[in-house]
Design a protein around this motif. Structure first.
Motif, PDB file in Angstrom:
ATOM      1  N   ARG A  59       0.774  -1.116   0.049  1.00 29.34           N
ATOM      2  CA  ARG A  59       0.009   0.043   0.039  1.00 29.34           C
ATOM      3  C   ARG A  59       0.841   1.209   0.071  1.00 29.34           C
ATOM      4  N   PHE A  60       2.259   1.075  -0.214  1.00 34.33           N
ATOM      5  CA  PHE A  60       2.926   2.221   0.177  1.00 34.33           C
ATOM      6  C   PHE A  60       3.877   2.403  -1.124  1.00 34.33           C
ATOM      7  N   THR A  61       3.791   3.762  -1.533  1.00 28.56           N
ATOM      8  CA  THR A  61       4.599   4.308  -2.876  1.00 28.56           C
ATOM      9  C   THR A  61       5.402   5.334  -2.627  1.00 28.56           C
ATOM     10  N   ALA A  62       6.763   5.076  -2.877  1.00 34.79           N
ATOM     11  CA  ALA A  62       7.772   6.466  -2.570  1.00 34.79           C
ATOM     12  C   ALA A  62       8.080   6.868  -3.910  1.00 34.79           C
ATOM     13  N   GLN A  63       8.071   8.087  -4.018  1.00 33.99           N
ATOM     14  CA  GLN A  63       8.692   8.694  -5.057  1.00 33.99           C
ATOM     15  C   GLN A  63       9.609   9.931  -4.924  1.00 33.99           C
ATOM     16  N   LEU A  64      10.356  10.033  -5.903  1.00 33.53           N
ATOM     17  CA  LEU A  64      11.569  11.106  -5.833  1.00 33.53           C
ATOM     18  C   LEU A  64      11.298  12.080  -6.755  1.00 33.53           C
ATOM     19  N   ASN A  65      11.249  13.455  -6.797  1.00 31.93           N
ATOM     20  CA  ASN A  65      11.423  14.373  -7.587  1.00 31.93           C
ATOM     21  C   ASN A  65      12.677  15.277  -7.411  1.00 31.93           C
ATOM     22  N   ARG A  66      13.652  14.969  -8.379  1.00 33.59           N
ATOM     23  CA  ARG A  66      14.890  15.537  -8.180  1.00 33.59           C
ATOM     24  C   ARG A  66      14.965  17.016  -8.724  1.00 33.59           C
ATOM     25  N   ALA A  67      14.082  17.424  -9.458  1.00 35.73           N
ATOM     26  CA  ALA A  67      14.145  18.758 -10.047  1.00 35.73           C
ATOM     27  C   ALA A  67      13.565  19.559  -9.014  1.00 35.73           C
ATOM     28  N   SER A  68      12.629  19.176  -8.190  1.00 35.13           N
ATOM     29  CA  SER A  68      12.007  20.243  -7.164  1.00 35.13           C
ATOM     30  C   SER A  68      12.714  19.521  -5.657  1.00 35.13           C
ATOM     31  N   GLN A  69      13.298  18.777  -5.695  1.00 38.06           N
ATOM     32  CA  GLN A  69      14.375  18.149  -4.525  1.00 38.06           C
ATOM     33  C   GLN A  69      13.063  17.741  -3.386  1.00 38.06           C
ATOM     34  N   TYR A  70      12.340  16.714  -3.617  1.00 36.99           N
ATOM     35  CA  TYR A  70      11.568  16.459  -2.619  1.00 36.99           C
ATOM     36  C   TYR A  70      11.228  14.894  -3.028  1.00 36.99           C
ATOM     37  N   ILE A  71      11.078  14.201  -1.716  1.00 32.71           N
ATOM     38  CA  ILE A  71      10.640  12.761  -1.855  1.00 32.71           C
ATOM     39  C   ILE A  71       9.173  12.743  -1.218  1.00 32.71           C
ATOM     40  N   SER A  72       8.307  11.916  -1.706  1.00 36.63           N
ATOM     41  CA  SER A  72       6.880  11.767  -1.361  1.00 36.63           C
ATOM     42  C   SER A  72       6.826  10.279  -0.834  1.00 36.63           C
ATOM     43  N   LEU A  73       5.945  10.154   0.168  1.00 36.26           N
ATOM     44  CA  LEU A  73       5.150   8.774   0.553  1.00 36.26           C
ATOM     45  C   LEU A  73       3.963   8.856   0.387  1.00 36.26           C
ATOM     46  N   LEU A  74       3.190   7.959  -0.288  1.00 30.96           N
ATOM     47  CA  LEU A  74       1.656   7.687  -0.488  1.00 30.96           C
ATOM     48  C   LEU A  74       1.177   6.461   0.472  1.00 30.96           C
ATOM     49  N   ILE A  75       0.314   6.661   1.142  1.00 28.37           N
ATOM     50  CA  ILE A  75      -0.427   5.289   1.795  1.00 28.37           C
ATOM     51  C   ILE A  75      -1.882   5.297   1.156  1.00 28.37           C
ATOM     52  N   ARG A  76      -1.945   4.147   0.592  1.00 29.17           N
ATOM     53  CA  ARG A  76      -3.298   3.857   0.148  1.00 29.17           C
ATOM     54  C   ARG A  76      -4.127   2.930   1.116  1.00 29.17           C
ATOM     55  N   ASP A  77      -5.577   3.016   1.126  1.00 26.20           N
ATOM     56  CA  ASP A  77      -6.239   2.216   2.053  1.00 26.20           C
ATOM     57  C   ASP A  77      -5.514   2.082   3.483  1.00 26.20           C
ATOM     58  N   SER A  78      -5.607   3.209   4.080  1.00 23.85           N
ATOM     59  CA  SER A  78      -4.762   3.477   5.103  1.00 23.85           C
ATOM     60  C   SER A  78      -5.537   2.552   6.423  1.00 23.85           C
ATOM     61  N   LYS A  79      -4.697   1.764   7.191  1.00 21.97           N
ATOM     62  CA  LYS A  79      -5.077   1.058   8.295  1.00 21.97           C
ATOM     63  C   LYS A  79      -4.744   1.728   9.887  1.00 21.97           C
ATOM     64  N   LEU A  80      -5.563   1.372  10.688  1.00 24.25           N
ATOM     65  CA  LEU A  80      -5.257   2.002  11.930  1.00 24.25           C
ATOM     66  C   LEU A  80      -3.743   1.860  12.384  1.00 24.25           C
ATOM     67  N   SER A  81      -3.471   0.642  12.058  1.00 21.15           N
ATOM     68  CA  SER A  81      -1.986   0.307  12.356  1.00 21.15           C
ATOM     69  C   SER A  81      -0.831   1.106  11.584  1.00 21.15           C
ATOM     70  N   ASP A  82      -1.284   1.842  10.604  1.00 22.16           N
ATOM     71  CA  ASP A  82      -0.260   3.003   9.911  1.00 22.16           C
ATOM     72  C   ASP A  82      -0.027   4.406  10.733  1.00 22.16           C
ATOM     73  N   SER A  83      -0.711   4.556  11.848  1.00 19.18           N
ATOM     74  CA  SER A  83      -0.590   5.498  12.743  1.00 19.18           C
ATOM     75  C   SER A  83       0.736   5.482  13.361  1.00 19.18           C
ATOM     76  N   ALA A  84       1.533   6.653  12.985  1.00 12.15           N
ATOM     77  CA  ALA A  84       2.953   6.429  13.360  1.00 12.15           C
ATOM     78  C   ALA A  84       3.632   8.065  12.972  1.00 12.15           C
ATOM     79  N   THR A  85       4.658   8.010  13.397  1.00  9.93           N
ATOM     80  CA  THR A  85       5.519   9.212  12.773  1.00  9.93           C
ATOM     81  C   THR A  85       6.522   8.673  11.601  1.00  9.93           C
ATOM     82  N   TYR A  86       6.508   9.516  10.524  1.00  3.05           N
ATOM     83  CA  TYR A  86       7.155   8.864   9.339  1.00  3.05           C
ATOM     84  C   TYR A  86       8.529   9.912   8.930  1.00  3.05           C
TER      85      TYR A  86
END
Lengths: 112, 116
Positions: A59-86
């Motif tokens: 359910r997790f997708t990570a992406q890198l955008n070098r041009a804009s210098q950021y990375i992203s994390l996408l979580i689909r169909d989130s679960k209660l157990s996903d509660s955390a600090t990333y």
């Protein structure tokens, strides 16, 4: 500008929803990028590495955008157990482990 | 069991006292690290070691001393504790090439230190 910046949140998201958050980094020469997860009062643990082509792990997708210098994390169909600090982690030197720089983390709360 | 362990897990001390936090890993990882984690600052590197008898300063080394006489141990000493050193301390380790391949630091469970 700080080396690695994250929105601290908290992001309050209903169970089953999709949530995404970004992390920006200042050093354009950075070569290694990672997402760690840290549960309350626990140690950080590697969630996934971030590759130039993007990568997916369940359910997790990570992406890198070098041009804009950021990375992203996408979580689909989130679960209660996903509660955390990333934690976003960047290795500016692209080499030794001593160069790893941690963001302050984004706090995610999945609500039933 | 293999792993990385820290002791003590919880410690309360007084200003001016010496405190040593222990870290032990059983993987024979070459690199070991000490971080502190505080609200508003995230994880900050205190000291690290690339191998036995090799240590170097991180971002916030003042007030701390480390040693690495054996590969598996990396103690952190606060020679004269101050209130500002109240924090959660994490030890971590990684193999020589692991981080460039996977980014996986292995953390201990943390030592929660309160300086009164």
């Amino acid at each position: 500008r700080k080396e690695v910046e994250q929105d601290p949140g908290p992001f309050n998201v209903p169970e089953g929803a999709t949530v995404a958050f970004n992390c920006t980094y200042s050093n354009s020469a950075s070569q290694s990028f990672f997402w760690y997860r840290q549960d309350c009062r626990k140690e950080p643990k590697l969630l996934m590495s971030v590759y130039s082509s993007g990568n997916e792990d369940g359910r997790f997708t990570a992406q890198l955008n070098r041009a804009s210098q950021y990375i992203s994390l996408l979580i689909r169909d989130s679960k209660l157990s996903d509660s955390a600090t990333y934690l976003c982690v960047v290795n500016p030197s692209g080499g030794g482990a001593d160069g790893l720089t941690f963001g302050k983390g984004t706090h995610l709360i999945i609500q039933p | 069991d293999a792993g990385i362990t820290q002791s003590p897990r919880y410690k309360i001390t007084e200003t001016g006292r010496q405190v040593t936090l222990m870290c032990h890993q059983t993987w024979s990882h070459s690199y070991m690290f000490w971080y502190r984690q505080d609200l508003g600052h995230g994880l900050r590197l205190i000291y690290y070691s690339a191998a036995a008898d090799i240590t170097d300063k991180g971002e916030v080394p003042d007030g701390y001393v480390v040693s690495r006489s054996k590969t598996e141990n990396f103690p952190l000493t606060l020679e004269s504790a101050t209130r500002s050193q109240t924090s959660v301390y994490f030890c971590a380790s990684v193999g020589l090439t692991s981080v460039s391949n996977t980014g996986e630091l292995f953390f201990g469970e943390g030592s929660r230190l309160t300086v009164l």
